[in-house]
Write a protein that holds these residues in place. Structure first.
Motif, PDB file in Angstrom:
ATOM      1  N   GLN A   1      12.485 -13.519  -3.580  1.00 44.81           N
ATOM      2  CA  GLN A   1      12.379 -14.807  -4.024  1.00 44.81           C
ATOM      3  C   GLN A   1      11.307 -15.568  -3.050  1.00 44.81           C
ATOM      4  OE1 GLN A   1      16.025 -16.582  -4.772  1.00 44.81           O
ATOM      5  NE2 GLN A   1      15.479 -16.638  -7.074  1.00 44.81           N
TER       6      GLN A   1
ATOM      7  N   THR B   1      12.861 -10.948   2.139  1.00 47.32           N
ATOM      8  CA  THR B   1      13.105  -9.586   2.204  1.00 47.32           C
ATOM      9  C   THR B   1      14.511  -9.164   1.733  1.00 47.32           C
ATOM     10  OG1 THR B   1      12.701  -9.196   4.323  1.00 47.32           O
ATOM     11  CG2 THR B   1      10.847  -8.927   2.878  1.00 47.32           C
ATOM     12  N   GLU B   2      15.239 -10.253   2.260  1.00 45.19           N
ATOM     13  CA  GLU B   2      16.867 -10.175   2.013  1.00 45.19           C
ATOM     14  C   GLU B   2      17.430 -11.447   1.533  1.00 45.19           C
ATOM     15  OE1 GLU B   2      18.208 -10.775   6.780  1.00 45.19           O
ATOM     16  OE2 GLU B   2      18.101  -8.802   5.966  1.00 45.19           O
ATOM     17  N   ASP B   3      18.561 -11.210   1.011  1.00 46.47           N
ATOM     18  CA  ASP B   3      19.474 -12.785   0.623  1.00 46.47           C
ATOM     19  C   ASP B   3      19.644 -13.376   1.958  1.00 46.47           C
ATOM     20  OD1 ASP B   3      19.414 -11.238  -1.770  1.00 46.47           O
ATOM     21  OD2 ASP B   3      21.718 -11.088  -1.887  1.00 46.47           O
TER      22      ASP B   3
ATOM     23  N   GLU C   1       8.007 -15.392   1.833  1.00 50.89           N
ATOM     24  CA  GLU C   1       8.772 -14.403   1.076  1.00 50.89           C
ATOM     25  C   GLU C   1      10.017 -13.933   1.654  1.00 50.89           C
ATOM     26  OE1 GLU C   1       7.650 -10.382  -1.712  1.00 50.89           O
ATOM     27  OE2 GLU C   1       6.534 -10.839   0.220  1.00 50.89           O
TER      28      GLU C   1
ATOM     29  N   ILE D   1      12.070 -23.018  -4.954  1.00 53.62           N
ATOM     30  CA  ILE D   1      12.396 -21.585  -4.788  1.00 53.62           C
ATOM     31  C   ILE D   1      11.948 -20.880  -6.154  1.00 53.62           C
ATOM     32  CG2 ILE D   1      14.168 -19.842  -4.764  1.00 53.62           C
ATOM     33  CD1 ILE D   1      16.056 -21.617  -3.068  1.00 53.62           C
ATOM     34  N   ASP D   2      11.069 -20.113  -6.012  1.00 53.90           N
ATOM     35  CA  ASP D   2      10.181 -19.452  -7.212  1.00 53.90           C
ATOM     36  C   ASP D   2       9.702 -20.415  -7.797  1.00 53.90           C
ATOM     37  OD1 ASP D   2      10.726 -16.951  -6.218  1.00 53.90           O
ATOM     38  OD2 ASP D   2      12.103 -16.253  -7.592  1.00 53.90           O
TER      39      ASP D   2
ATOM     40  N   ALA E   1      20.752 -20.804  -1.627  1.00 55.35           N
ATOM     41  CA  ALA E   1      20.795 -19.658  -1.493  1.00 55.35           C
ATOM     42  C   ALA E   1      19.509 -19.116  -2.087  1.00 55.35           C
ATOM     43  CB  ALA E   1      21.805 -19.007  -2.420  1.00 55.35           C
ATOM     44  N   VAL E   2      19.038 -18.093  -1.259  1.00 53.73           N
ATOM     45  CA  VAL E   2      17.686 -17.458  -1.726  1.00 53.73           C
ATOM     46  C   VAL E   2      18.113 -15.988  -1.737  1.00 53.73           C
ATOM     47  CG1 VAL E   2      15.172 -17.115  -0.982  1.00 53.73           C
ATOM     48  CG2 VAL E   2      16.317 -19.294  -0.529  1.00 53.73           C
ATOM     49  N   LYS E   3      17.654 -15.438  -2.726  1.00 50.83           N
ATOM     50  CA  LYS E   3      17.857 -13.973  -3.095  1.00 50.83           C
ATOM     51  C   LYS E   3      16.284 -13.018  -2.625  1.00 50.83           C
ATOM     52  CE  LYS E   3      21.499 -14.803  -5.281  1.00 50.83           C
ATOM     53  NZ  LYS E   3      22.729 -14.039  -4.450  1.00 50.83           N
ATOM     54  N   LYS E   4      16.772 -11.873  -2.194  1.00 50.51           N
ATOM     55  CA  LYS E   4      15.682 -10.967  -1.721  1.00 50.51           C
ATOM     56  C   LYS E   4      14.536 -11.008  -3.009  1.00 50.51           C
ATOM     57  CE  LYS E   4      14.959  -5.974  -1.159  1.00 50.51           C
ATOM     58  NZ  LYS E   4      15.586  -4.758  -1.090  1.00 50.51           N
TER      59      LYS E   4
ATOM     60  N   THR F   1      20.479 -17.805   3.324  1.00 50.12           N
ATOM     61  CA  THR F   1      20.668 -19.278   2.892  1.00 50.12           C
ATOM     62  C   THR F   1      19.538 -20.145   3.919  1.00 50.12           C
ATOM     63  OG1 THR F   1      22.956 -18.794   2.614  1.00 50.12           O
ATOM     64  CG2 THR F   1      22.300 -21.182   2.934  1.00 50.12           C
TER      65      THR F   1
END
Length: 324
Positions: free
Chosen positions: A99, A66-68, A64, A82-83, A94-97, A70
């Motif tokens: 996710q 906790t911040e954006d 998981e 991703i999710d 790119a992974v977002k906070k 790569t």
């Protein structure tokens, strides 16, 4: 901000390119089993090639964010999600906070390398963050990651370009069978000429005992030894020698039965003879072999080994160029 480990897979460890310089003290170089894959993953996310990432064996973890960030997954074909949405390997993602990065079932290879922008920033030991479980060095308290761990990240460089990828021709994925090139070593003369011939003629298979210390191979004919009077302290088994240093990649054949290729976390010396050494250009491949993979050992000379190393370096240079 850290990454939260939800599940850890079978064996997921923090690895970089290892801790050279301590082999004479019995501490192996360690680091990624497939160095090219880790280097490529780091390049994709804008990290130095030496940055620490995760080495996942057969099954990937759930992480998981906790911040954006790569991320990139190279090496084994262990499709990231991703999710829950499947993503390509060998590609900057790119992974977002908030996710979650997870993985589908393994399709090829054995070890996937997960690089994250900024690199994993755990405490280094002897100049490396690589996990060496037997010596309780590196990683998280000297062990593999576990559910509930929080993995700290360094500062991202900002150089990552989501969508960048490594071309198919430079990925060097393992095939249905393997060819491992061998330089015969100092103890090559200890086996008979017939054994020298059959070792390279036979098809071997990767045994279940295949890990960071070494890969065992089965299925070939036993090797016969040239009769001799055993030297002092060598023991009665003809495969024994007076204790000597083990080169990285050396091939032991205890009692002439089943070859063992020593890998990243292997011991640095002992009393088994060494038939030869796998060339450096093929060591990454070994880390991607699954149990029961048919394998042929191929005899080469020093010129061929150096040419293979040059070709391997050319592939790495091409990856650097295409990522930019």
């Amino acid at each position: 901000m850290p990454i939260n480990v939800i599940t850890s897979g079978i064996m997921t460890t923090i690895q970089d390119l290892g801790r050279p310089g301590y082999y004479h003290l019995g501490i192996p170089i360690g680091g990624a089993m497939d160095r090219l894959a880790l280097r490529a993953a780091n390049l994709l996310v804008g990290n130095p090639e030496t940055a620490a990432g995760l080495e996942a064996v057969f099954v990937g973890p759930e992480l998981e964010f906790t911040e954006d960030a790569t991320v990139a997954v190279c090496g084994a074909e262990l499709p990231p999600k991703i999710d829950g949405e499947e993503q390509p390997t060998w590609t900057a993602l790119a992974v977002k906070k908030g996710q979650v990065l997870s993985f589908d079932f393994l399709k090829a290879g054995a070890r996937a390398y997960i690089a994250i922008s900024g690199g994993i920033d755990t405490q280094p030991y002897l100049g490396s963050r690589s996990t060496y479980p037997i010596g309780a060095l590196g990683g998280v308290d000297g062990r593999a990651v576990q559910p509930g761990d929080e993995l700290p990240l360094g500062k991202a460089s900002g150089k990552a370009r989501p969508g960048a990828s490594v071309s198919e021709g430079n990925r060097r994925l393992p095939g249905a069978s393997a060819r491992l090139r061998v330089l015969p070593g100092l103890y090559w003369h200890r086996i008979t000429e017939e054994a020298q011939r059959t070792f390279f003629e036979d098809t071997w298979k990767v045994a279940n005992e295949a890990d960071r210390m070494g890969y065992r191979f089965q299925g070939g004919r036993p090797l016969d030894f040239v009769p001799r009077e055993q030297p002092f302290s060598a023991g009665s088994d003809p495969s024994n020698i007076t204790d000597a240093c083990y080169p990285y990649g050396s091939i032991q054949v205890p009692s002439g039965q089943e070859p063992i290729v020593l890998h990243r976390d292997a011991v640095s010396g002992g009393g088994y003879f060494m038939l030869g050494t796998i060339i450096s250009a093929d060591m990454d491949l070994i880390g991607q072999l699954q149990p029961n993979t048919p394998t042929q050992f191929v005899k080469v000379d020093m010129d061929e080994a150096l040419a293979a190393r040059k070709e391997r370096n050319t592939v790495l240079a091409a990856i650097r160029d295409e990522i930019g």
